[in-house]
Design a protein around this motif. Structure first.
Motif, PDB file in Angstrom:
ATOM      1  N   LEU A 197       0.838  -1.200   0.000  1.00  0.00           N
ATOM      2  CA  LEU A 197       0.000   0.000   0.000  1.00  0.00           C
ATOM      3  C   LEU A 197       0.873   1.250   0.000  1.00  0.00           C
ATOM      4  CD1 LEU A 197      -2.983   1.032   0.273  1.00  0.00           C
ATOM      5  CD2 LEU A 197      -2.628   0.968   2.743  1.00  0.00           C
ATOM      6  N   LEU A 198       1.890   1.247   0.855  1.00  0.00           N
ATOM      7  CA  LEU A 198       2.798   2.389   0.953  1.00  0.00           C
ATOM      8  C   LEU A 198       3.590   2.586  -0.338  1.00  0.00           C
ATOM      9  CD1 LEU A 198       4.167   4.621   2.622  1.00  0.00           C
ATOM     10  CD2 LEU A 198       5.753   2.873   3.473  1.00  0.00           C
ATOM     11  N   GLU A 199       4.182   1.514  -0.825  1.00  0.00           N
ATOM     12  CA  GLU A 199       5.033   1.631  -2.009  1.00  0.00           C
ATOM     13  C   GLU A 199       4.234   2.036  -3.242  1.00  0.00           C
ATOM     14  OE1 GLU A 199       7.864  -1.554  -2.617  1.00  0.00           O
ATOM     15  OE2 GLU A 199       8.065  -1.798  -0.450  1.00  0.00           O
ATOM     16  N   THR A 200       2.994   1.594  -3.343  1.00  0.00           N
ATOM     17  CA  THR A 200       2.143   2.000  -4.466  1.00  0.00           C
ATOM     18  C   THR A 200       1.950   3.508  -4.462  1.00  0.00           C
ATOM     19  OG1 THR A 200       1.010  -0.125  -4.502  1.00  0.00           O
ATOM     20  CG2 THR A 200      -0.143   1.731  -5.504  1.00  0.00           C
ATOM     21  N   GLY A 201       1.831   4.085  -3.285  1.00  0.00           N
ATOM     22  CA  GLY A 201       1.628   5.518  -3.173  1.00  0.00           C
ATOM     23  C   GLY A 201       2.889   6.350  -3.284  1.00  0.00           C
ATOM     24  N   LEU A 202       4.027   5.753  -2.984  1.00  0.00           N
ATOM     25  CA  LEU A 202       5.284   6.509  -2.977  1.00  0.00           C
ATOM     26  C   LEU A 202       5.863   6.608  -4.388  1.00  0.00           C
ATOM     27  CD1 LEU A 202       7.129   5.266   0.243  1.00  0.00           C
ATOM     28  CD2 LEU A 202       6.140   7.508  -0.163  1.00  0.00           C
ATOM     29  N   LEU A 203       5.197   7.345  -5.201  1.00  0.00           N
ATOM     30  CA  LEU A 203       5.649   7.533  -6.576  1.00  0.00           C
ATOM     31  C   LEU A 203       6.756   8.580  -6.600  1.00  0.00           C
ATOM     32  CD1 LEU A 203       2.114   7.713  -8.176  1.00  0.00           C
ATOM     33  CD2 LEU A 203       3.596   5.717  -7.993  1.00  0.00           C
ATOM     34  N   ASP A 204       7.630   8.449  -7.556  1.00  0.00           N
ATOM     35  CA  ASP A 204       8.725   9.411  -7.686  1.00  0.00           C
ATOM     36  C   ASP A 204       8.218  10.836  -7.876  1.00  0.00           C
ATOM     37  OD1 ASP A 204      11.066   7.252  -9.440  1.00  0.00           O
ATOM     38  OD2 ASP A 204      10.665   7.521  -7.314  1.00  0.00           O
ATOM     39  N   SER A 205       7.011  10.975  -8.366  1.00  0.00           N
ATOM     40  CA  SER A 205       6.482  12.317  -8.623  1.00  0.00           C
ATOM     41  C   SER A 205       5.989  13.013  -7.353  1.00  0.00           C
ATOM     42  CB  SER A 205       5.344  12.248  -9.643  1.00  0.00           C
ATOM     43  OG  SER A 205       4.286  11.463  -9.137  1.00  0.00           O
ATOM     44  N   LEU A 206       5.844  12.270  -6.266  1.00  0.00           N
ATOM     45  CA  LEU A 206       5.368  12.882  -5.030  1.00  0.00           C
ATOM     46  C   LEU A 206       6.412  13.824  -4.452  1.00  0.00           C
ATOM     47  CD1 LEU A 206       3.617  10.011  -3.030  1.00  0.00           C
ATOM     48  CD2 LEU A 206       2.544  11.972  -4.100  1.00  0.00           C
ATOM     49  N   GLU A 207       5.939  14.906  -3.898  1.00  0.00           N
ATOM     50  CA  GLU A 207       6.822  15.829  -3.195  1.00  0.00           C
ATOM     51  C   GLU A 207       7.199  15.227  -1.840  1.00  0.00           C
ATOM     52  OE1 GLU A 207       8.138  18.573  -4.563  1.00  0.00           O
ATOM     53  OE2 GLU A 207       7.099  17.878  -6.350  1.00  0.00           O
ATOM     54  N   ALA A 208       8.215  15.764  -1.212  1.00  0.00           N
ATOM     55  CA  ALA A 208       8.713  15.248   0.065  1.00  0.00           C
ATOM     56  C   ALA A 208       7.611  15.212   1.121  1.00  0.00           C
ATOM     57  CB  ALA A 208       9.885  16.094   0.552  1.00  0.00           C
ATOM     58  N   GLU A 209       6.839  16.277   1.226  1.00  0.00           N
ATOM     59  CA  GLU A 209       5.772  16.329   2.227  1.00  0.00           C
ATOM     60  C   GLU A 209       4.757  15.219   2.004  1.00  0.00           C
ATOM     61  OE1 GLU A 209       2.294  19.361   3.910  1.00  0.00           O
ATOM     62  OE2 GLU A 209       3.743  20.091   2.437  1.00  0.00           O
ATOM     63  N   ALA A 210       4.343  15.019   0.757  1.00  0.00           N
ATOM     64  CA  ALA A 210       3.364  13.969   0.453  1.00  0.00           C
ATOM     65  C   ALA A 210       3.926  12.591   0.775  1.00  0.00           C
ATOM     66  CB  ALA A 210       2.947  14.057  -1.004  1.00  0.00           C
ATOM     67  N   CYS A 211       5.211  12.363   0.504  1.00  0.00           N
ATOM     68  CA  CYS A 211       5.842  11.074   0.816  1.00  0.00           C
ATOM     69  C   CYS A 211       5.793  10.791   2.319  1.00  0.00           C
ATOM     70  CB  CYS A 211       7.287  11.052   0.345  1.00  0.00           C
ATOM     71  SG  CYS A 211       7.511  10.856  -1.427  1.00  0.00           S
ATOM     72  N   VAL A 212       6.202  11.771   3.104  1.00  0.00           N
ATOM     73  CA  VAL A 212       6.234  11.589   4.555  1.00  0.00           C
ATOM     74  C   VAL A 212       4.820  11.357   5.093  1.00  0.00           C
ATOM     75  CG1 VAL A 212       6.709  12.749   6.757  1.00  0.00           C
ATOM     76  CG2 VAL A 212       8.392  12.829   4.899  1.00  0.00           C
ATOM     77  N   LYS A 213       3.889  12.155   4.649  1.00  0.00           N
ATOM     78  CA  LYS A 213       2.514  12.010   5.133  1.00  0.00           C
ATOM     79  C   LYS A 213       1.903  10.667   4.725  1.00  0.00           C
ATOM     80  CE  LYS A 213       1.339  16.861   5.742  1.00  0.00           C
ATOM     81  NZ  LYS A 213       0.448  17.970   5.315  1.00  0.00           N
ATOM     82  N   LEU A 214       2.330  10.138   3.592  1.00  0.00           N
ATOM     83  CA  LEU A 214       1.818   8.860   3.121  1.00  0.00           C
ATOM     84  C   LEU A 214       2.182   7.717   4.065  1.00  0.00           C
ATOM     85  CD1 LEU A 214       0.167   7.873   0.683  1.00  0.00           C
ATOM     86  CD2 LEU A 214       2.333   7.215  -0.363  1.00  0.00           C
ATOM     87  N   PHE A 215       3.370   7.792   4.680  1.00  0.00           N
ATOM     88  CA  PHE A 215       3.734   6.774   5.669  1.00  0.00           C
ATOM     89  C   PHE A 215       2.646   6.666   6.737  1.00  0.00           C
ATOM     90  CE2 PHE A 215       8.053   7.267   4.092  1.00  0.00           C
ATOM     91  CZ  PHE A 215       8.614   6.026   4.301  1.00  0.00           C
ATOM     92  N   VAL A 216       2.193   7.809   7.201  1.00  0.00           N
ATOM     93  CA  VAL A 216       1.216   7.863   8.293  1.00  0.00           C
ATOM     94  C   VAL A 216      -0.179   7.498   7.806  1.00  0.00           C
ATOM     95  CG1 VAL A 216       0.115   9.380   9.981  1.00  0.00           C
ATOM     96  CG2 VAL A 216       2.577   9.547   9.565  1.00  0.00           C
ATOM     97  N   THR A 217      -0.613   8.084   6.705  1.00  0.00           N
ATOM     98  CA  THR A 217      -1.988   7.841   6.256  1.00  0.00           C
ATOM     99  C   THR A 217      -2.184   6.395   5.820  1.00  0.00           C
ATOM    100  OG1 THR A 217      -1.486   8.715   4.045  1.00  0.00           O
ATOM    101  CG2 THR A 217      -2.415  10.260   5.661  1.00  0.00           C
ATOM    102  N   CYS A 218      -1.196   5.799   5.166  1.00  0.00           N
ATOM    103  CA  CYS A 218      -1.291   4.380   4.805  1.00  0.00           C
ATOM    104  C   CYS A 218      -1.359   3.508   6.053  1.00  0.00           C
ATOM    105  CB  CYS A 218      -0.104   3.952   3.943  1.00  0.00           C
ATOM    106  SG  CYS A 218      -0.212   4.461   2.232  1.00  0.00           S
ATOM    107  N   TYR A 219      -0.557   3.851   7.051  1.00  0.00           N
ATOM    108  CA  TYR A 219      -0.552   3.090   8.295  1.00  0.00           C
ATOM    109  C   TYR A 219      -1.925   3.147   8.960  1.00  0.00           C
ATOM    110  CZ  TYR A 219       1.215   1.203  12.699  1.00  0.00           C
ATOM    111  OH  TYR A 219       1.426   0.427  13.810  1.00  0.00           O
ATOM    112  N   VAL A 220      -2.464   4.350   9.100  1.00  0.00           N
ATOM    113  CA  VAL A 220      -3.786   4.507   9.712  1.00  0.00           C
ATOM    114  C   VAL A 220      -4.830   3.740   8.910  1.00  0.00           C
ATOM    115  CG1 VAL A 220      -5.649   6.153  10.215  1.00  0.00           C
ATOM    116  CG2 VAL A 220      -3.292   6.704  10.858  1.00  0.00           C
ATOM    117  N   ASP A 221      -4.815   3.911   7.603  1.00  0.00           N
ATOM    118  CA  ASP A 221      -5.815   3.253   6.761  1.00  0.00           C
ATOM    119  C   ASP A 221      -5.757   1.736   6.902  1.00  0.00           C
ATOM    120  OD1 ASP A 221      -6.475   5.806   5.942  1.00  0.00           O
ATOM    121  OD2 ASP A 221      -5.511   5.635   3.966  1.00  0.00           O
ATOM    122  N   TRP A 222      -4.549   1.179   6.915  1.00  0.00           N
ATOM    123  CA  TRP A 222      -4.412  -0.277   7.021  1.00  0.00           C
ATOM    124  C   TRP A 222      -4.875  -0.772   8.393  1.00  0.00           C
ATOM    125  CZ3 TRP A 222      -2.159  -4.363   9.530  1.00  0.00           C
ATOM    126  CH2 TRP A 222      -2.224  -5.600   8.859  1.00  0.00           C
TER     127      TRP A 222
END
Length: 196
Positions: A67-92
């Motif tokens: 789930l995390l790796e699918t969202g961590l696209l190279d096009s994401l900005e640094a802020e979006a990458c960091v926040k994705l760690f948390v939001t994916c965790y909560v969602d799962w």
């Protein structure tokens, strides 16, 4: 029945037994009864109870990692990458509370068991992929000078602690209510401030 479907049924039956009776009190016979699998099928797919525990653990962390790796696209900005760690965790965790509880309480057991090397290999591979994605943001100066081995702990630590409290019934509000706040806290913890 397809082998993968049978394996999934066994793993989900094991999770139900672990949730209801606890990992230590659950026997292979209880898992067999719950899954409807033959004892031969259980041993064919897993070999023993400890391998069922390890397989269930690895599959759970694998789902979150995917789930995390699918969202961590190279096009994401640094802020979006960091926040994705948390939001994916909560969602799962919100979707899989019993599995999350199992994972939070059984890491040491799996690390010390016969599937410990598979877990370490998974963590090395997943960590390497994450480090590659984050490297360009680190090199661009988006993050504070935080050692690589400490970075994920800083980002995921608060949400993991909040999830533990929620899973244990100590949090009054649903975990999802804190999703955006915890993501913002994670970003604030690691971002390099340019206004100072």
């Amino acid at each position: 029945m397809a082998r993968s479907a049978r394996k999934q049924e066994i793993l989900q039956a094991a999770l139900a037994c672990f949730t209801e009776f606890g990992v230590d009190a659950t026997t292979i016979e209880m898992i067999r009864d719950r899954s409807g699998a033959s004892i031969g099928s259980l041993y064919h797919h897993f070999g023993n109870r400890e391998r069922i525990i390890g397989a269930l653990y690895l599959e759970g962390i694998g789902e979150y990692a995917a789930l995390l790796e699918t969202g961590l696209l190279d096009s994401l900005e640094a802020e979006a990458c960091v926040k994705l760690f948390v939001t994916c965790y909560v969602d799962w965790v919100v979707v899989h509370p019993d599995w999350a509880r199992f994972i939070l309480h059984n890491r040491g057991r799996v690390e010390a068991g016969e599937m410990g090397e598979r877990l370490r290999e998974f963590n090395r591979e997943h960590g390497g992929r994450i480090a590659t994605i984050l490297r360009r943001h680190r090199e661009a100066g988006a993050f504070k000078a935080i050692p690589g081995e400490c970075f994920v702990s800083v980002v995921i630590g608060p949400v993991q602690d909040m999830a533990r409290n929620w899973l244990a019934g100590r949090s009054k509000a649903p975990l999802a209510d804190y999703r955006e706040l915890l993501a913002e806290i994670a970003w604030d913890s690691v971002r390099r401030r340019t206004d100072a």
